[in-house]
Design a protein around this motif. Structure first.
Motif, mmCIF file in Angstrom:
data_model
loop_
_atom_site.group_PDB
_atom_site.id
_atom_site.type_symbol
_atom_site.label_atom_id
_atom_site.label_comp_id
_atom_site.label_asym_id
_atom_site.label_seq_id
_atom_site.Cartn_x
_atom_site.Cartn_y
_atom_site.Cartn_z
ATOM 1 N N UNK A 188 0.837 -1.207 0.000
ATOM 2 C CA UNK A 188 0.000 0.000 0.000
ATOM 3 C C UNK A 188 0.869 1.252 0.000
ATOM 4 N N UNK A 189 0.720 2.053 -1.042
ATOM 5 C CA UNK A 189 1.489 3.297 -1.107
ATOM 6 C C UNK A 189 0.775 4.439 -0.396
ATOM 7 N N UNK A 190 -0.497 4.218 -0.083
ATOM 8 C CA UNK A 190 -1.312 5.201 0.630
ATOM 9 C C UNK A 190 -2.342 4.448 1.457
ATOM 10 N N UNK A 191 -2.657 4.950 2.637
ATOM 11 C CA UNK A 191 -3.741 4.434 3.473
ATOM 12 C C UNK A 191 -4.581 5.636 3.855
ATOM 13 N N UNK A 192 -5.867 5.603 3.495
ATOM 14 C CA UNK A 192 -6.721 6.772 3.698
ATOM 15 C C UNK A 192 -8.091 6.355 4.223
ATOM 16 N N UNK A 193 -8.690 7.264 4.983
ATOM 17 C CA UNK A 193 -10.096 7.142 5.378
ATOM 18 C C UNK A 193 -10.873 8.045 4.421
ATOM 19 N N UNK A 194 -11.756 7.462 3.620
ATOM 20 C CA UNK A 194 -12.435 8.197 2.558
ATOM 21 C C UNK A 194 -13.892 8.439 2.940
ATOM 22 N N UNK A 195 -14.332 9.713 2.980
ATOM 23 C CA UNK A 195 -15.751 9.988 3.201
ATOM 24 C C UNK A 195 -16.581 9.374 2.065
ATOM 25 N N UNK A 196 -17.754 8.897 2.399
ATOM 26 C CA UNK A 196 -18.599 8.215 1.409
ATOM 27 C C UNK A 196 -18.816 9.076 0.163
ATOM 28 N N UNK A 197 -19.017 10.364 0.350
ATOM 29 C CA UNK A 197 -19.299 11.238 -0.795
ATOM 30 C C UNK A 197 -18.086 11.416 -1.711
ATOM 31 N N UNK A 198 -16.885 11.061 -1.253
ATOM 32 C CA UNK A 198 -15.682 11.198 -2.074
ATOM 33 C C UNK A 198 -15.304 9.920 -2.827
ATOM 34 N N UNK A 199 -15.949 8.806 -2.505
ATOM 35 C CA UNK A 199 -15.584 7.520 -3.103
ATOM 36 C C UNK A 199 -15.750 7.537 -4.622
#
Length: 156
Positions: A119-130
């Motif tokens: 994994x080059x990035x680990x993020x918490x993504x808001x539903x509206x941004x998916x």
């Protein structure tokens, strides 16, 4: 190792292997989805990976999520079973794997986001941004099913 994902593509190579794998649909208290950016294909995806001998499937989800993200999770339910023979993963070593993945819902219980070899990035993504990030269609399907809390588990 680089990989190319083919999903319902008539030009896809024929599968020559199958591996049992898992993925984790993890929401935090703010309803943000835990996602990684894969190092092998550049797509954003749910954390997960290969089942190992001696593990239960839920142990695999916990291990893979922690390895790829730094987040320890607790499995809460089943999203679905994904085994579409028209979804294959072609690796640069010649392996062409038919997808077989069990996706679980889980909740975070400890840890902090960190990257790994996978994994080059680990993020918490808001539903509206998916909708605005680069996700393979097969993973979008799992995400869609993960948000359907009142639906029975999906299977193919």
């Amino acid at each position: 190792m680089a990989r190319t994902d083919y999903f319902e593509n008539p030009e896809a190579p024929r599968a020559n292997s199958i591996v049992i794998a898992v993925s984790a649909f993890v929401l935090d208290d703010d309803e943000q989805l835990l996602m990684i950016r894969r190092t092998d294909n550049g797509y954003y995806a749910l954390p997960g990976g290969r089942h190992e001998l001696g593990e239960t499937m839920t142990q695999t989800v916990v291990r893979e999520t922690e390895e790829e993200t730094g987040i320890t999770v607790e499995v809460t339910s089943l999203v679905g079973i994904y085994s579409n023979p028209d979804h294959v993963l072609a690796y640069d070593d010649g392996e062409v794997r038919q997808e077989f993945s069990i996706c679980f819902r889980a909740r975070p219980v400890a840890g902090s986001p960190r990257t790994s070899d996978e994994s080059s990035e680990v993020v918490w993504v808001p539903r509206e941004d998916i909708a605005g990030i680069d996700i393979h269609p097969s993973i979008r399907l799992r995400i869609e099913h993960g948000f359907r809390l009142d639906a029975p588990p999906y299977y193919t």
